[in-house]
Every structure is written in structure tokens, then in C-alpha cells.
Write an enzyme that holds these catalytic residues in place. Structure first.
Site, mmCIF file in Angstrom:
data_model
loop_
_atom_site.group_PDB
_atom_site.id
_atom_site.type_symbol
_atom_site.label_atom_id
_atom_site.label_comp_id
_atom_site.label_asym_id
_atom_site.label_seq_id
_atom_site.Cartn_x
_atom_site.Cartn_y
_atom_site.Cartn_z
ATOM 1 N N SER A 51 0.806 -1.218 0.000
ATOM 2 C CA SER A 51 0.000 0.000 0.000
ATOM 3 C C SER A 51 0.840 1.271 0.000
ATOM 4 O O SER A 51 0.394 2.293 -0.511
ATOM 5 C CB SER A 51 -0.950 0.000 1.202
ATOM 6 N N HIS B 162 -5.150 -3.280 -3.002
ATOM 7 C CA HIS B 162 -4.745 -2.351 -4.067
ATOM 8 C C HIS B 162 -4.567 -3.023 -5.420
ATOM 9 O O HIS B 162 -4.145 -2.384 -6.372
ATOM 10 C CB HIS B 162 -3.455 -1.629 -3.670
ATOM 11 N N LYS C 226 -11.543 0.855 -2.427
ATOM 12 C CA LYS C 226 -10.449 1.437 -3.214
ATOM 13 C C LYS C 226 -10.841 1.470 -4.692
ATOM 14 O O LYS C 226 -11.672 2.276 -5.067
ATOM 15 C CB LYS C 226 -9.161 0.701 -2.890
HETATM 16 C C1 LIG Z 1 -6.874 -0.052 2.951
HETATM 17 C C2 LIG Z 1 -6.287 -1.367 3.306
HETATM 18 C C3 LIG Z 1 -6.918 -2.207 4.226
HETATM 19 C C4 LIG Z 1 -8.077 -1.758 5.050
HETATM 20 O O1 LIG Z 1 -9.239 -1.725 4.317
HETATM 21 P P1 LIG Z 1 -10.431 -0.782 4.808
HETATM 22 O O2 LIG Z 1 -11.614 -1.290 4.091
HETATM 23 O O3 LIG Z 1 -10.035 0.606 4.429
HETATM 24 O O4 LIG Z 1 -10.525 -0.957 6.286
HETATM 25 C C5 LIG Z 1 -6.399 -3.458 4.404
HETATM 26 N N1 LIG Z 1 -5.299 -3.859 3.754
HETATM 27 C C6 LIG Z 1 -4.653 -3.072 2.891
HETATM 28 C C7 LIG Z 1 -3.422 -3.567 2.199
HETATM 29 C C8 LIG Z 1 -5.119 -1.785 2.651
HETATM 30 O O5 LIG Z 1 -4.464 -0.966 1.828
#
Ligand SMILES: *Cc1c(COP(=O)(O)O)cnc(C)c1O
Length: 394
Positions: free
Chosen positions: A183, A211, A243
Site C-alpha cells: 500500500s 490495491h 479502493k
Molecule cells: C486499505 C487497506 C486495508 C483496510 O481496508 P479498509 O476497508 O479501508 O478498512 C487493508 N489492507 C490493505 C493492504 C489496505 O491498503
């Protein structure tokens, strides 16, 4: 007896320390979002810091699905999935997610954070070992701690290191977990090698594709699909819906037996309110658009190439990433903040990422690209970056 320490006073002291170290996080509200444009205090800024990689968060089909379902079903789901919160919209979305990722079943969670906590707590127990990449997302690390298993980390993307950590606990029940796309770095984990390692060592392999889903692989099915890894190779696949899908929430996909086990045992699934059905309906629309609109992935790839070519010519400190996450390594946390502030003063919003989110000395600008950006916007960002003092020194 000495008096108890006061929890509130201790928190306040910790906050003051962070501020003194120049690491204070600031919560600021934007007034409006319009595609990549964000408005605050009467100023419009061009954002390069969101995770809406395909530009779906304001897609008319998603908005229409949300409105239609809210008109029929209202806003809140009213209860947990296992009571009466699970509706036709959730079931349809789970089916679509399973089909898209090539898994037998999928299970919705309210957030990615909760999905990872729930999976690890359900799969692991005291005496087990959880092996993780050092740069995994915070919630994977927290999930391991919550599970009671021993957390063993390996150097970033180091398959040999991962093997050594697994072999240090022969005989222990083991889960190896990695981000698919990291991330804060944007690079892709060595998924095929890690999968082979897990098969050799008898460890369960878990990939968090927050991602990668929507962005990588055939029809955007994610980093695991791009690596041509099946449900057998990656039995635990988790991804988020907030995302590239532009919505909210997360899911875990895998064999029916895994999902059934999570329904029984994942506390962050059992003891929480189901996502609003209208959100599930919007997300189902997002899955359809994400699969069908290959042009969004193509455009994103072309913007990524344009940014990397331009940044390379300017000698900017690019990191080895081919994904929508294009960090520029700065090092010093204050310099990263100053660079982000300088960019904001000329109209660009870029995240300054500092420890402890990234390792000490590895502060960076986290630039993210989206299919909603245009070529000239990327050029304008490059122009602004070239004007920063740190950039010309590199
Ligand atoms: C954003 C993210 C999460 C958390 O997801 P949310 O739905 O925002 O709580 C988990 N793992 C990774 C790698 C992320 O980038």
C-alpha cells in the site's frame, strides 16, 4: 502504593510527543469532491492521493443503484448478517465477487481492517505462527497479534527470509500473509514464489489484495489472478471494496469450507452490523463496471507510464512500482511534509507518509494515479514536482 497512571494523561503526553517530533496527524474536512478535484476553504485542489483507482466513486450507475435500493430498503441494514441484516443485495454481491475472483464463495465484511482481524482470529490460535512481510498493512499485523499466534516478519519481498521464518517453527500451524500490492510502496509481492513456499512448508497462504483488485489481472480480478494463482494456490484471498471499486467494505473469498468457518468463527463478522444493502447494490454495480470497462485499466496504465517516464527524466526518486501507487522517496519526515505543503500551495494534493506508517528514514510522497486523471494533469504534477528543491538535488 504509587498512584495509578492516568490513561488520558498518558495519551495526551504521547500526542504532545508526536507533535514535538513533527509527526502530528491532522484531520481536516473537505467541502466537496468532484472527480480528482477536492475543495477546501474555497480552494480547489487536484488530488493525487486517493485510492479510487478506476474513478468509480462517483459513477452514475453506482449512484443510481445506491439510490434505488435506498428508496426500497432504507439506509441501515438493521442488524448483523446472522440475525436479519443479510439481504438479497449482499448475497448477490458475494456471488459476483466469488465469480470474479474465481473462488467458490465470498463473505462480506464491513471494512478491510475487520476482515483481516476476523480471518486471522478465526484461523490462528496461541502456539501457531503467522509469517508476514515487514511492509504488510497495519491491520494484518494487528490481526496476527489479536489471534495470539507468534508474529514473525521477514524483510520486504524476501522469499528466502519468509522460508527461514517458517522453518524456525517446524510443526507449528502456520499462516503466511502478504499484501498483493504494497500500500505504501506500490510493488507487487512475489506471489508465485510465496505460494510455492507455502505448498512446500504446509503453510496456509493469505493475500490481501486491497490495491490489486480492479487494477491488475484479467478483467481486473487482481494481483492473484494476474499471477495465475488459483484458489488452491491462494486459499485465503481478501480484498477491499473502498479502493478501486469506489465503495466501502471488504470481502474474503475461498473454498466454501473456509467461508463457512468464517461465518461460524470470525468475530468481526458475527458481532457487527451488516453493511447497508444499498451499499451492497452499489458495489455490485461497481463490480460490473470494473470488469467491463477495460479502458479504465488501460488509461490508468498509460498514466502510470507517463508519470514514470516524466519523473525518470526529471531524476525524481521513483520507487520500483508499476501500479497506481507511485511513491517518491524523500527520507526525512519533515522534508516530506514540506514537499507536500509546497505542492498544495500550487494546487496539488499529495500524501506525505511518515513513520510509523513507513520505516524510519523512509518518509515519502505517496502519489496515486487514477483513470479519472488526464495526461495534462500528470504533466502539471510533474512540472510542480520539478520545482521542488529536494527534487533538483537528487
Ligand atoms: C486499505 C487497506 C486495508 C483496510 O481496508 P479498509 O476497508 O479501508 O478498512 C487493508 N489492507 C490493505 C493492504 C489496505 O491498503
Amino acid at each position: 502504593m504509587s498512584p495509578r497512571p492516568d490513561a488520558l494523561a498518558r495519551l495526551a503526553a504521547h500526542t504532545a510527543e508526536r507533535a514535538k517530533a513533527g509527526l502530528r496527524r491532522r484531520l481536516r474536512a473537505f467541502d466537496h469532491m468532484d472527480g480528482p478535484w477536492l475543495e477546501r476553504d474555497g480552494r480547489t485542489l487536484l488530488s493525487f492521493c486517493g485510492n479510487d483507482y478506476l474513478g468509480l466513486a462517483q459513477h452514475p450507475q453506482l449512484i443510481a443503484a445506491l439510490k434505488r435500493t435506498a428508496d426500497d430498503e432504507g439506509v441501515g441494514s438493521g442488524s448483523a448478517h446472522l440475525i436479519a441484516g443479510h439481504r438479497a443485495e449482499h448475497a448477490a454481491l458475494e456471488e459476483a465477487l466469488a465469480e470474479w475472483t474465481g473462488r467458490e464463495r465470498a463473505l462480506l465484511f464491513s471494512t478491510g481492517y475487520m476482515a483481516n482481524l476476523g480471518v486471522m482470529q478465526a484461523l490462528l490460535a496461541e502456539g501457531d505462527v503467522c509469517v508476514q512481510d515487514k511492509l504488510n498493512h497495519a491491520c494484518l499485523l494487528d490481526g496476527a497479534k489479536l489471534s495470539g499466534a507468534e508474529l514473525k516478519r521477514y524483510p520486504h519481498a524476501d522469499v528466502e527470509g519468509a522460508a527461514r521464518q517458517l522453518q524456525s517453527r517446524p510443526g507449528a500451524c502456520a499462516l503466511l500473509a502478504t499484501d498483493g500490492v504494497f500500500s505504501m510502496d506500490g510493488d507487487v509481492a512475489p506471489l508465485r514464489e510465496l505460494s510455492a513456499l507455502c505448498a512446500r512448508e504446509g503453510a496456509t497462504f493469505m493475500v490481501d489484495d486491497a490495491h490489486g483488485l480492479g487494477v491488475l489481472g484479467p478483467e481486473g480480478a487482481g494481483s492473484v489472478a494476474a499471477a495465475e494463482l488459483s484458489q488452491h494456490d491462494v486459499p485465503v484471498l481478501m480484498a477491499t471494496l473502498g479502493k478501486a471499486l469506489g465503495c466501502f467494505g471488504a470481502f474474503v473469498a475461498g473454498r466454501a469450507s473456509l467461508i463457512e468457518g468464517l461465518v461460524q468463527s470470525a468475530r468481526t463478522f458475527v458481532y457487527t452490523t451488516a453493511m447497508p444493502p444499498a451499499m451492497a447494490a452499489a458495489t455490485l454495480a461497481a463490480v460490473r463496471v470494473a470488469r467491463e470497462d477495460a479502458w479504465r485499466r488501460d488509461k490508468l496504465q498509460s498514466l502510470i507510464r507517463r508519470f514514470r517516464d516524466g519523473a525518470g527524466q526529471l531524476g525524481l526518486p521513483l520507487m520500483p512500482s508499476d501500479t497506481a501507487i507511485q511513491p517518491l522517496l524523500i527520507g526525512d519526515a519533515n522534508h516530506a511534509v514540506m514537499a507536500a505543503e509546497a505542492l498544495e500551495s500550487v494546487g496539488f494534493l499529495v500524501g506525505a507518509i511518515r513513520p510509523p506508517t513507513v520505516p524510519q528514514g523512509k518518509a515519502r510522497l505517496r502519489i496515486t494515479l487514477s483513470a479519472m486523471h488526464e495526461d495534462d494533469q500528470v504533466d502539471a504534477l510533474l512540472e510542480a514536482l520539478s520545482g521542488l528543491p529536494w527534487a533538483t538535488e537528487v
